[in-house]
Design an enzyme around this catalytic site. Structure first.
Site, PDB file in Angstrom:
ATOM      1  N   ARG A  73      97.956  80.064  41.030  1.00  0.00           N
ATOM      2  CA  ARG A  73      96.999  78.963  40.764  1.00  0.00           C
ATOM      3  C   ARG A  73      96.006  79.385  39.698  1.00  0.00           C
ATOM      4  O   ARG A  73      94.913  79.880  39.977  1.00  0.00           O
ATOM      5  CB  ARG A  73      96.277  78.581  42.042  1.00  0.00           C
ATOM      6  CG  ARG A  73      95.309  77.424  41.885  1.00  0.00           C
ATOM      7  CD  ARG A  73      95.957  76.098  41.692  1.00  0.00           C
ATOM      8  NE  ARG A  73      96.865  75.780  42.792  1.00  0.00           N
ATOM      9  CZ  ARG A  73      97.820  74.864  42.709  1.00  0.00           C
ATOM     10  NH1 ARG A  73      98.007  74.206  41.559  1.00  0.00           N
ATOM     11  NH2 ARG A  73      98.613  74.594  43.734  1.00  0.00           N
ATOM     12  N   ARG A  95     108.252  79.195  36.332  1.00  0.00           N
ATOM     13  CA  ARG A  95     106.957  79.840  36.634  1.00  0.00           C
ATOM     14  C   ARG A  95     107.005  80.728  37.873  1.00  0.00           C
ATOM     15  O   ARG A  95     106.060  81.444  38.169  1.00  0.00           O
ATOM     16  CB  ARG A  95     105.856  78.791  36.791  1.00  0.00           C
ATOM     17  CG  ARG A  95     106.032  77.879  37.997  1.00  0.00           C
ATOM     18  CD  ARG A  95     104.837  76.934  38.136  1.00  0.00           C
ATOM     19  NE  ARG A  95     104.988  76.057  39.302  1.00  0.00           N
ATOM     20  CZ  ARG A  95     104.021  75.313  39.793  1.00  0.00           C
ATOM     21  NH1 ARG A  95     102.833  75.298  39.191  1.00  0.00           N
ATOM     22  NH2 ARG A  95     104.203  74.537  40.855  1.00  0.00           N
ATOM     23  N   HIS A 165     100.936  74.603  31.498  1.00  0.00           N
ATOM     24  CA  HIS A 165     100.006  74.004  32.471  1.00  0.00           C
ATOM     25  C   HIS A 165      98.703  74.819  32.508  1.00  0.00           C
ATOM     26  O   HIS A 165      98.362  75.418  33.510  1.00  0.00           O
ATOM     27  CB  HIS A 165     100.688  74.012  33.842  1.00  0.00           C
ATOM     28  CG  HIS A 165     100.061  73.105  34.864  1.00  0.00           C
ATOM     29  ND1 HIS A 165      98.768  73.254  35.316  1.00  0.00           N
ATOM     30  CD2 HIS A 165     100.543  72.027  35.525  1.00  0.00           C
ATOM     31  CE1 HIS A 165      98.498  72.326  36.212  1.00  0.00           C
ATOM     32  NE2 HIS A 165      99.546  71.566  36.354  1.00  0.00           N
ATOM     33  N   ASP A 211      94.113  62.720  36.650  1.00  0.00           N
ATOM     34  CA  ASP A 211      95.509  63.177  36.540  1.00  0.00           C
ATOM     35  C   ASP A 211      96.199  62.228  35.576  1.00  0.00           C
ATOM     36  O   ASP A 211      96.861  61.277  35.971  1.00  0.00           O
ATOM     37  CB  ASP A 211      96.192  63.160  37.917  1.00  0.00           C
ATOM     38  CG  ASP A 211      97.477  63.987  37.911  1.00  0.00           C
ATOM     39  OD1 ASP A 211      97.997  64.270  39.011  1.00  0.00           O
ATOM     40  OD2 ASP A 211      97.945  64.354  36.810  1.00  0.00           O
ATOM     41  N   GLU A 270      97.005  70.256  29.402  1.00  0.00           N
ATOM     42  CA  GLU A 270      98.392  70.725  29.441  1.00  0.00           C
ATOM     43  C   GLU A 270      99.266  70.082  28.359  1.00  0.00           C
ATOM     44  O   GLU A 270      99.741  68.948  28.553  1.00  0.00           O
ATOM     45  CB  GLU A 270      98.990  70.411  30.799  1.00  0.00           C
ATOM     46  CG  GLU A 270      98.124  70.773  31.987  1.00  0.00           C
ATOM     47  CD  GLU A 270      98.567  70.069  33.259  1.00  0.00           C
ATOM     48  OE1 GLU A 270      99.748  69.710  33.375  1.00  0.00           O
ATOM     49  OE2 GLU A 270      97.709  69.871  34.141  1.00  0.00           O
TER      50      GLU A 270
HETATM   51  O1  TA6 Z   1      99.778  68.611  35.884  1.00  0.00           O
HETATM   52  C1  TA6 Z   1      99.165  67.854  36.891  1.00  0.00           C
HETATM   53  C2  TA6 Z   1      99.920  68.073  38.190  1.00  0.00           C
HETATM   54  O2  TA6 Z   1     101.231  67.561  38.107  1.00  0.00           O
HETATM   55  C3  TA6 Z   1      99.104  67.419  39.319  1.00  0.00           C
HETATM   56  O3  TA6 Z   1      99.697  66.190  39.723  1.00  0.00           O
HETATM   57  C4  TA6 Z   1      99.105  68.481  40.416  1.00  0.00           C
HETATM   58  O4  TA6 Z   1     100.265  68.384  41.214  1.00  0.00           O
HETATM   59  C5  TA6 Z   1      99.082  69.748  39.555  1.00  0.00           C
HETATM   60  O5  TA6 Z   1     100.005  69.474  38.500  1.00  0.00           O
HETATM   61  C6  TA6 Z   1      99.350  71.031  40.293  1.00  0.00           C
HETATM   62  O6  TA6 Z   1     100.697  71.115  40.621  1.00  0.00           O
HETATM   63  P1  TA6 Z   1     101.206  72.467  41.385  1.00  0.00           P
HETATM   64  O7  TA6 Z   1     102.667  72.269  41.594  1.00  0.00           O
HETATM   65  O8  TA6 Z   1     100.882  73.627  40.489  1.00  0.00           O
HETATM   66  O9  TA6 Z   1     100.392  72.536  42.655  1.00  0.00           O
END
Ligand code: TA6
Length: 295
Positions: A73, A95, A165, A211, A270
């Site tokens: 994260r 990832r 991301h 989002d 992103e």
């Molecule tokens: O990029 C935005 C997103 O798709 C959000 O909807 C949220 O799910 C975030 O990514 C985090 O996703 P993750 O799979 O890393 O928890």
């Protein structure tokens, strides 16, 4: 493993390898400008990007998990071959896979580059029946450049989504704006009807969960981190869309690897191929990049 990586790819004063506190092997790049980057081999995951004054420009949750097969994260998760939720694990398997270090180099005076690779395997084939090779090059000088090359090594076409991301550190999300998206069309994915809206005004302020998928977004946007008196520039290349995400307090609780108040200290900007997939013919390749800088 660390000794072998150091022997093969270490460069005195520029590239070194070690394990983080959780035992994950990582590379540390140091440029002549004094910027430093840590790259986990797991996920080819850029974990931190530090100024010469040791300020981390990337966010990483205090509750981030470092577990094989689990996403971290923070930093810059590599999205491939799926964006978001779907048949594959969220944002795909790149990832959470163990990449290989392919090379290290100094492409220009004071600039250092590390390339990692991920080849299809039984594990990926079981999820996604295609032969591919990914190569991520991380280049650090006075900017941080990340270039992703995707090769179709098979005999039939495949399609994919991809992106960076990136979690950016900000002093306070409520004292931050994203510049450059004014007038652009975006999809508000918080709503089940996923409406197409137009960004007004130019400065995108965040005062709730956001989002949004900006379609055909400008290649350059800026993060005005007011309390840090810092502007971060995100320059994308060969990537159409741009996602802006912050879970706010409302959605933060859904993430065990995110502290309750941490939403206030990051914004995800992103560069991503989300809205229209890319189809790759056999033996073809696709290249996309993001270049990050600050002032
Ligand atoms: O990029 C935005 C997103 O798709 C959000 O909807 C949220 O799910 C975030 O990514 C985090 O996703 P993750 O799979 O890393 O928890």
């Amino acid at each position: 493993m660390i000794e072998r990586l150091q022997e093969l790819f270490g460069i005195t004063g520029a590239v070194s390898f070690r394990r983080n506190a959780q035992g994950f092997p990582l590379a540390e790049l140091t440029s002549a400008a004094g910027q430093r980057v840590e790259v986990l081999i797991h996920g080819a995951h850029v974990l931190s990007w530090r100024t010469p004054q040791d300020q981390n420009l990337l966010f990483c949750s205090e509750k981030a998990q470092f577990m094989r097969g689990k996403p971290v994260r923070g930093g810059v998760p590599i999205i491939f071959p799926q964006f978001g939720k779907g048949e594959l694990p969220s944002h795909g398997f790149a990832r959470t896979a163990m990449w290989d270090v392919k090379s290290s180099a100094s492409p220009a005076p004071g600039v250092i580059s590390l390339t990692l690779g991920l080849q299809d395997s039984k594990s990926t084939q079981d999820m996604w029946p295609h032969q591919f090779l990914l190569e991520l090059s991380v280049t650090l000088g006075t900017t941080l450049a990340m270039k992703l090359r995707i090769y179709n090594c098979g005999t039939s076409p495949f399609y994919f989504y991809t992106g960076f991301h990136t979690y950016f550190n900000v002093a306070d999300i409520t004292r931050m704006q994203i510049l450059g998206l004014g007038g652009r069309t975006y999809i508000d994915t918080r709503r089940s009807d996923r409406p197409y809206l137009v960004q007004q005004p130019d400065g995108l302020l965040v005062d709730d969960e956001v989002d949004s998928i900006y379609l055909n977004a400008p290649d350059k946007v800026e993060i005005d981190d007011q309390l840090n008196r810092r502007t971060i520039t995100v320059q994308k290349e060969n990537i159409k869309d741009l996602v802006v995400w912050n879970p706010w307090s409302s959605k933060s609780k859904a993430f065990a690897d995110l502290g309750e108040q941490e939403y206030r200290r990051f914004v995800c900007v992103e560069p991503a191929i989300v809205n229209q997939k890319i189809t790759l013919e056999p033996r073809a390749s696709y290249e996309c990049s993001q270049v990050l800088s600050y002032r």
